[in-house]
Design an enzyme around this catalytic site. Structure first.
Site, PDB file in Angstrom:
ATOM      1  N   ARG A  64       0.844  -1.199   0.000  1.00 27.79           N
ATOM      2  CA  ARG A  64       0.000   0.000   0.000  1.00 27.79           C
ATOM      3  C   ARG A  64       0.877   1.246   0.000  1.00 27.79           C
ATOM      4  NH1 ARG A  64      -5.321  -1.802   3.585  1.00 27.79           N
ATOM      5  NH2 ARG A  64      -5.813  -3.549   2.196  1.00 27.79           N
TER       6      ARG A  64
ATOM      7  N   GLU B  60       0.693   4.179   0.934  1.00 23.19           N
ATOM      8  CA  GLU B  60       0.234   5.214   1.857  1.00 23.19           C
ATOM      9  C   GLU B  60       1.443   5.963   2.400  1.00 23.19           C
ATOM     10  OE1 GLU B  60      -3.671   2.902   3.651  1.00 23.19           O
ATOM     11  OE2 GLU B  60      -1.722   2.568   4.573  1.00 23.19           O
TER      12      GLU B  60
ATOM     13  N   ARG C 224       1.745   2.420  13.377  1.00 22.02           N
ATOM     14  CA  ARG C 224       0.855   1.294  13.045  1.00 22.02           C
ATOM     15  C   ARG C 224       0.728   1.048  11.546  1.00 22.02           C
ATOM     16  NH1 ARG C 224      -2.084   5.744  13.649  1.00 22.02           N
ATOM     17  NH2 ARG C 224      -3.923   6.035  12.334  1.00 22.02           N
ATOM     18  N   HIS C 225       1.476   1.801  10.715  1.00 25.99           N
ATOM     19  CA  HIS C 225       1.396   1.634   9.265  1.00 25.99           C
ATOM     20  C   HIS C 225       2.691   1.064   8.691  1.00 25.99           C
ATOM     21  CE1 HIS C 225      -2.013   4.533   9.566  1.00 25.99           C
ATOM     22  NE2 HIS C 225      -2.465   3.820   8.550  1.00 25.99           N
TER      23      HIS C 225
ATOM     24  N   GLU D 120      -7.537  -0.769  14.741  1.00 29.66           N
ATOM     25  CA  GLU D 120      -8.196  -1.695  13.816  1.00 29.66           C
ATOM     26  C   GLU D 120      -7.189  -2.734  13.335  1.00 29.66           C
ATOM     27  OE1 GLU D 120      -9.168  -1.722   9.186  1.00 29.66           O
ATOM     28  OE2 GLU D 120      -9.889   0.078  10.208  1.00 29.66           O
TER      29      GLU D 120
ATOM     30  N   SER E 238     -10.747  -5.902   8.834  1.00 36.69           N
ATOM     31  CA  SER E 238     -11.986  -5.412   8.233  1.00 36.69           C
ATOM     32  C   SER E 238     -12.612  -6.552   7.449  1.00 36.69           C
ATOM     33  CB  SER E 238     -11.724  -4.234   7.295  1.00 36.69           C
ATOM     34  OG  SER E 238     -11.356  -3.088   8.020  1.00 36.69           O
TER      35      SER E 238
ATOM     36  N   ARG F 210      -0.325  -6.012  12.765  1.00 40.86           N
ATOM     37  CA  ARG F 210      -1.148  -5.299  13.750  1.00 40.86           C
ATOM     38  C   ARG F 210      -1.645  -6.249  14.836  1.00 40.86           C
ATOM     39  NH1 ARG F 210      -4.839  -0.404  11.309  1.00 40.86           N
ATOM     40  NH2 ARG F 210      -3.141   0.780  10.346  1.00 40.86           N
TER      41      ARG F 210
END
Length: 438
Positions: free
Chosen positions: A214, A216, A222-223, A361, A364, A412
């Site tokens: 990803r 991002e 946390r990423h 989180e 999902s 995570r």
């Protein structure tokens, strides 16, 4: 063979027997007439005791010349005695220096001299020699084993989907582009579309454990830009509750497996991992907004719950429900991807959920829209072109059963399980906004 036993395998049954151990020099102590050498392997420490009168003179001279982190192999006789720090010692007959370590060391593996995280990650091979870091990665290994075993015990089939793709999985822009010969391509951010296609194949229950990518630009604790995702999809479900029920049992199994098989590692980390209580609480999106409002955090209906909101909810759930793990569900349809099924009687709400762990989180999921025409309309509602998803939509035209699934972030999960401050602690060589090597 330089090693017959790891440190953890030396038991009283071996008292008086000859063994071979190998590892890295942890400490050397010279008391004149007796010299001590402690070597470290992946399971712990072994004490080598060399009284001058009982060992070869050349061996006796060698021990004080050894430096921290030299690689050595020792052959000798096991002696269980209360005088030894660890309850036993090895009286050496032979010591072989397999390799020398340069000085100074890039960091102190004993942990006595603290090192910044960047220094540790730049020298991960040395960082792993610290028992507490080794413990984290042994626990990580256990989590992956527990998860894979649980899938198989519940009738899931492991699949492997492409990581080079032609179109965005969820219509997002956070993709790493690449050239695929004469065409443009991307690294996969999720196996979502492919695992749904498998629901039309008759495999019924599938899972994949694989990296995701990803693009991002977040640089947070946390990423990650490359992470490992535990993905699953199951057919012939009636609602999203079936998926939530399976996911909570999977996570509880992984936690309990670590509790049972990694007691030593948890002790090294000085961490008490509590047994999870099933079922995990379910908190609707509307209820979550109400709780946050009472805490002074206002979120407009329809917007996703941000990081601060997650943190506040996590604290609230611990203080009021003693629940580190809980589900958020019944989200606004506009906040979730096109493939999530809406409630027929209330289309502004969809059958999606998130699993939260200590206010972060970790997963999902939800029930997917399996009806072709409705799915096409939902793709359009998100401003996407159905023609770009033809390879995916084709599977929905020839008998797609109701289905649902989830994606669970492995890093995570482990970070939150151990309540660690940074996700980079649980992956060997992190890829983030600033780090491409080692």
């Amino acid at each position: 063979m330089y090693r017959t036993h790891y440190s953890s395998e030396i038991t009283e049954e071996l008292n008086g027997q000859k063994v071979k151990v190998a590892g890295w020099v942890w400490e050397v102590k010279d008391l004149g007439g007796i010299k001590f050498l402690w070597i470290r392997d992946r399971d712990g420490i072994v004490q080598i005791t060399a009284p001058k009168k009982k060992v070869d003179p050349e061996l006796f001279k060698l021990i004080p010349k050894l430096r921290s982190e030299d690689v050595v192999a020792v052959e000798g006789v096991v002696n269980f005695t209360p005088k030894a720090k660890l309850g036993f010692e090895i009286l050496p007959e032979k010591i072989v220096v397999l390799n020398r370590a340069e000085t100074p060391l890039p960091l102190d593996p004993t942990g006595k001299v603290k090192a910044e995280l960047d220094t540790r990650l730049d020298n991960r091979f040395m960082d792993l020699r610290r028992p507490e870091v080794m413990a984290i990665f042994k626990i990580r290994s256990s989590v992956f084993k527990a998860v894979r075993d649980f899938f198989h015990e519940n009738g899931f089939i492991e699949i492997h989907t492409p990581k080079i793709i032609a179109t965005a999985t969820e219509g997002g822009t956070e993709l790493f582009p690449m050239k695929y010969f004469e065409e443009d391509a991307f690294l996969a951010q999720s196996p979502q579309l492919y695992k749904q296609i498998m629901m039309a194949s008759g495999l019924d229950r599938v899972y994949e454990i694989a990296p995701i990518f990803r693009a991002e630009e977040h640089n947070t604790t946390r990423h990650l830009n490359e992470a490992w995702s535990i993905d699953s999809e199951m057919a012939f479900i009636e609602d999203e509750e079936e998926v939530m029920s399976f996911l909570e049992r999977l996570v509880a199994h992984a936690i309990n497996y670590v509790r049972e098989h990694n007691a030593k590692e948890l002790d090294i980390l000085n961490f008490e991992l509590e047994e999870p209580k099933l079922p995990f609480p379910r908190v609707s999106y509307d209820k979550a907004l109400e709780i946050l409002g009472d805490l002074g955090k206002e979120i407009p209906w329809g917007e996703d719950i941000d990081t601060e909101g997650e943190r506040l909810l996590g604290k609230y759930m611990m203080e009021n429900e003693n629940a580190p793990l809980y589900f958020l569900y019944q989200y606004p349809s506009e906040a979730k991807p096109f493939y999530i099924m809406k409630y027929d009687n209330k289309p502004e709400i969809c059958r999606a959920f998130d699993l939260e762990y200590r206010g972060v989180e970790i997963s999902s999921g939800g029930q997917r829209e399996h009806r072709h025409d409705i799915l096409v309309e939902q793709i359009k509602e998100k401003g996407l072109n159905p023609e770009s998803f033809e390879f995916y939509l084709k599977a929905f035209r020839y008998g797609m059963p109701p289905h649902g699934g989830f994606g669970l972030g492995a890093e995570r999960l482990i970070k939150q399980m151990l309540d660690l401050p940074n996700i980079r602690e649980v992956i060997l060589f992190p890829r983030d906004r600033r780090r491409l090597t080692p």
